[in-house]
Design a protein around this motif. Structure first.
Motif, short mmCIF file in Angstrom:
data_model
loop_
_atom_site.label_atom_id
_atom_site.label_comp_id
_atom_site.label_asym_id
_atom_site.label_seq_id
_atom_site.Cartn_x
_atom_site.Cartn_y
_atom_site.Cartn_z
N ASP A 59 0.84 -1.21 0.00
CA ASP A 59 0.00 0.00 0.00
C ASP A 59 0.87 1.26 0.00
O ASP A 59 1.59 1.52 0.97
N THR A 72 -0.53 4.29 -0.27
CA THR A 72 -1.43 5.43 0.01
C THR A 72 -0.78 6.48 0.90
O THR A 72 -0.96 7.68 0.68
N HIS A 73 -0.05 6.03 1.92
CA HIS A 73 0.50 6.98 2.90
C HIS A 73 1.99 7.21 2.68
O HIS A 73 2.62 7.94 3.45
N PRO A 124 1.26 8.67 -4.06
CA PRO A 124 0.27 8.50 -5.13
C PRO A 124 0.31 9.66 -6.14
O PRO A 124 0.11 9.44 -7.34
N GLN A 127 -2.68 5.28 -11.19
CA GLN A 127 -3.39 4.30 -10.37
C GLN A 127 -3.38 2.91 -11.01
O GLN A 127 -3.31 1.89 -10.32
N THR A 136 -8.10 4.48 5.24
CA THR A 136 -7.90 3.47 4.20
C THR A 136 -9.10 3.48 3.26
O THR A 136 -10.24 3.50 3.73
N ASP A 137 -8.85 3.48 1.95
CA ASP A 137 -10.00 3.55 1.03
C ASP A 137 -10.60 2.15 0.84
O ASP A 137 -10.03 1.14 1.27
#
Ligand code: NAD
Ligand code: LMR
Length: 326
Positions: A194, A196-197, A206, A212, A300-301
């Motif tokens: 992940d 994301t962060h 990102p 993506q 978190t998505d």
């Protein structure tokens, strides 16, 4: 000079340990001021090779290596052990999943758990490397009730390091420029790499990557399937990179994670992020004074949450197939 610590290592005559032991003895795991006594476990037919490993360790004249105890008796290997590097187990071959190893390898960890419970230091810190690592660690913990479950972890640092390299390459940056990457879940193809962060030179990964489709369809499967790719290329599972990850995992746990960063470790879930309590699940953690802390409350998505749940489900299924070992 500090008192030596006792480090029990299983599978000590195998591929991973041929790299790992030399780095532990050289102070890369516990620090350049920490002497070690290596308590090395093998099965009886491998004792001759283990003797050769011990000869080579001695021939390095490592100042921090204060003793070697080669043995095929687990009670001797784990006697008063402060640390346990549990590598000894069958590796998978081409076309296999790591969970296919559970039938053979699970037994090793249930019997080691009982022995560790009996003879090791009550503060022993353990990393399970033998596959399937998360579930083997779970089995071990259930068989060692006197050891705090916080002290029994599994290795996902290799996946973490694999992700750092792939992301650095895509971002045109250096591995050292990347912080706050995460591996969630199982050390298997359901793991969730992940970004994301993650930060690349302080900027949100990102937006740096800005792709993506690459993140989901190239990056994530490349990291998750890297073990199989190495097996296909090498004809044997990763060894030096696995050893390196074990060094990183224990080093950060014992000596602390870097300021402003975290790492990924598979630890006993405390229910964070809705994951079943007790499962050995990879989380982002910081470490200080020999204790890990899960980073909680990260947003978190739905895509990542769905993947995290799939990995949890796989761990529940692995656990349910070997209930008789607990
Ligand atoms: P290897 O076959 O080269 O070595 C394993 C050693 O363990 C052998 O020498 C064998 O004799 C020994 N052994 C078997 N049963 C034992 C027991 N009951 N007690 C003590 N020793 C025992 O394998 P390897 O390449 O060193 O890999 C070891 C394990 O690590 C495999 O299960 C592999 O899949 C796993 N692995 C995990 C990761 C990870 O990231 N978690 C990475 C790489 C490999
Ligand atoms: C790895 O990730 O390289 C190891 O777990 C070995 C394997 O079976 O993939």
């Amino acid at each position: 000079m500090k008192q030596p610590v006792r480090v029990a290592v299983t599978g000590a005559a195998g591929q991973i340990c041929y790299s790992l032991l030399f780095r532990v003895a050289n102070g890369e795991m516990f620090g350049k001021d920490q002497p070690v006594i290596l308590q090395l476990l093998e099965i009886t037919p491998a004792l001759k090779v283990l003797e050769a490993v011990a000869m080579e360790l001695n021939d390095c004249a490592f100042p921090l290596l204060h003793g070697i105890v080669p043995t095929d008796n687990a009670e001797v290997a784990f006697k008063d052990a402060d640390y346990g590097l549990l590598v000894g187990a069958k590796p998978r071959g081409p076309g296999m999943e790591r969970s296919d190893l559970l039938k053979d390898n699970g037994k090793i960890f249930s019997s080691l758990g009982k022995i560790i419970d009996k003879v090791a230091s009550k503060n022993i810190k353990i990393v399970v490397v033998g596959n399937p690592a998360n579930t083997n660690a779970y089995i071990l913990s259930k068989n060692a009730p006197s050891i705090n479950p916080r002290n029994i972890t599994a290795l996902t640092r290799l996946d973490h390091n694999r992700g750092l390299h792939q992301l650095a390459e895509k971002a045109g940056s250096k591995v050292a420029d990347i912080k706050k990457f995460i591996i969630w879940g199982n050390h298997s193809t359901t793991q969730v790499p992940d970004i994301t962060h993650a930060l690349v030179n302080g900027k949100a990964a990102p937006s740096v990557v800005n792709d993506q489709a690459w993140t989901r369809d190239t990056f994530m499967p490349t990291v998750a399937k890297r073990g199989a790719a190495v097996i296909a290329a090498r004809g044997a599972s990763s060894a030096a990179s696995a050893a390196n990850a074990v060094v990183d995992h224990m080093h950060d746990w014992v000596l602390g994670t870097a300021d402003g960063d975290w790492t990924s470790m598979a630890v006993a879930s405390d229910g964070s992020y809705g994951i079943e309590k007790g499962l050995i699940y990879s989380y982002p953690v910081t470490c200080k004074n020999g204790e890990w802390t899960i980073i909680t409350d990260l947003a978190t998505d739905d895509f990542i949450v769905g993947k995290m749940k799939e990995s949890e489900k796989e761990l529940q299924e692995e656990r349910d197939t070997c209930k008789e070992l607990m």
